[in-house]
Design an enzyme around this catalytic site. Structure first.
Site, PDB file in Angstrom:
ATOM      1  N   SER A 222       0.867  -1.182   0.000  1.00 18.23           N
ATOM      2  CA  SER A 222       0.000   0.000   0.000  1.00 18.23           C
ATOM      3  C   SER A 222       0.905   1.234   0.000  1.00 18.23           C
ATOM      4  O   SER A 222       2.103   1.125   0.312  1.00 18.23           O
ATOM      5  CB  SER A 222      -0.832  -0.013   1.295  1.00 18.23           C
ATOM      6  OG  SER A 222      -1.449   1.237   1.525  1.00 18.23           O
TER       7      SER A 222
ATOM      8  N   TYR B 145      -1.930  -1.236  10.331  1.00 17.48           N
ATOM      9  CA  TYR B 145      -1.899  -1.344   8.868  1.00 17.48           C
ATOM     10  C   TYR B 145      -0.547  -0.865   8.331  1.00 17.48           C
ATOM     11  O   TYR B 145       0.079  -1.535   7.503  1.00 17.48           O
ATOM     12  CB  TYR B 145      -3.059  -0.526   8.303  1.00 17.48           C
ATOM     13  CG  TYR B 145      -3.345  -0.740   6.833  1.00 17.48           C
ATOM     14  CD1 TYR B 145      -4.085  -1.832   6.391  1.00 17.48           C
ATOM     15  CD2 TYR B 145      -2.892   0.170   5.874  1.00 17.48           C
ATOM     16  CE1 TYR B 145      -4.361  -2.015   5.043  1.00 17.48           C
ATOM     17  CE2 TYR B 145      -3.173  -0.002   4.524  1.00 17.48           C
ATOM     18  CZ  TYR B 145      -3.912  -1.096   4.114  1.00 17.48           C
ATOM     19  OH  TYR B 145      -4.180  -1.271   2.773  1.00 17.48           O
TER      20      TYR B 145
END
Ligand code: NAD
Length: 260
Positions: A142, A155
């Protein structure tokens, strides 16, 4: 040398993983679908793939937060379908909260699914790739593998970790015909964003659609979401012979988010 391109795409019942599987199937790469959905739901999806692409893929249901489940799935795939030569670690979840309020069980789950599951799948797939002298590992990290945002402690930790894990793998396998890379998407239009969009809409008193625009412009200069199929096309390129020297990278596809 002609190698059977057999791709396991984890989390391919939805969003980015589904789009990668569709681009692969459309371009002649054999796909194995995977997700948390029931076998009956998986069968519906495999029937659709057969209608759309002329080949019926296998579907495996497996909770990748459990290493023993990943081990069982990888063993079943090896005996029932064959040697995976393309591994796309895509399954992932999100949860947002400030670090002092971040629930430990959510931390554990995100690290297990977004980071450790990739390690387990890679360690189990690599010997087969080494035997074939060819392999492609594509880890869906990401922008949060490259930069941070508030409220995304687990995350960001998992996605940064995935970039490091991928770089080590690239160094260890570069002379074996295997490449290992991360794709680092920015805002991509998938169900994973729903909670964040609803929170944005609540906070700013806007509609869901206005929240989409708001979320995009809060981070990226390009005024639209990334389309899941665009990530699929990048993954397809990484599987080509032209990409044999691309390894150890973390490639943003983020509308300029990380150019700041
Ligand atoms: P999504 O929610 O549409 O799909 C997630 C997939 O992961 C589903 O198939 C689901 O079944 C699977 N999954 C979740 N938990 C699982 C578990 N425990 N075991 C097995 N499978 C599990 O989400 P998405 O947006 O397509 O996300 C795919 C990947 O892309 C994730 O790793 C995510 O972090 C990453 N990503 C998404 C965005 C975005 O903006 N959507 C941006 C950057 C990175």
């Amino acid at each position: 040398m002609s190698v059977r391109k057999l791709a396991l795409v984890t989390g391919s019942t939805s969003g980015i993983g589904l789009a990668i599987a569709e681009v692969f199937a459309r371009n002649g790469i054999e796909v194995i679908l995977h997700g948390l959905e029931s076998i009956a739901e998986g069968e519906e999806l495999t029937e659709r793939f057969e209608r759309d692409y002329g080949v019926r893929p296998h579907y495996y249901q497996c909770d990748v937060s459990r290493s023993s489940e990943v081990e069982k799935m990888m063993a079943r795939i090896a005996s029932e379908v064959g040697q995976i030569t393309v591994l796309v670690n895509n399954a992932g979840i999100q949860f947002t909260a400030p670090i002092h309020e971040f629930p430990p069980d959510k931390w554990d789950k995100i690290i297990a699914i977004n980071l450790s599951a990739a390690y387990h799948a890679m360690r189990l797939a690599l010997p087969g790739m080494q035997e074939q002298g060819w392999g492609r590992i594509i880890n869906i990290s990401s922008v949060h593998g490259l930069v941070a945002s508030v409220n995304k402690a687990a995350y960001c930790a998992a996605k940064h970790g995935l970039v490091g894990l991928t770089r080590v793998t690239a160094l260890e396998t570069a002379a074996q015909g295997i490449t290992a890379n991360c794709i680092c998407p920015g805002w991509t239009d998938t169900p994973l964003l729903n909670d964040q969009l609803m929170a944005f809409a609540r906070e700013h008193n806007t509609s869901f659609d206005e929240a989409k625009q708001g979320l995009i412009s809060s981070k990226a200069p390009y005024p639209d979401f990334v389309a899941p199929s665009e990530i699929g096309e990048l993954a397809l390129f990484l599987c080509s012979d032209a990409a044999r020297a691309i390894t150890g990278t973390a490639m943003p596809i983020d509308g300029g988010w990380t150019a700041h």
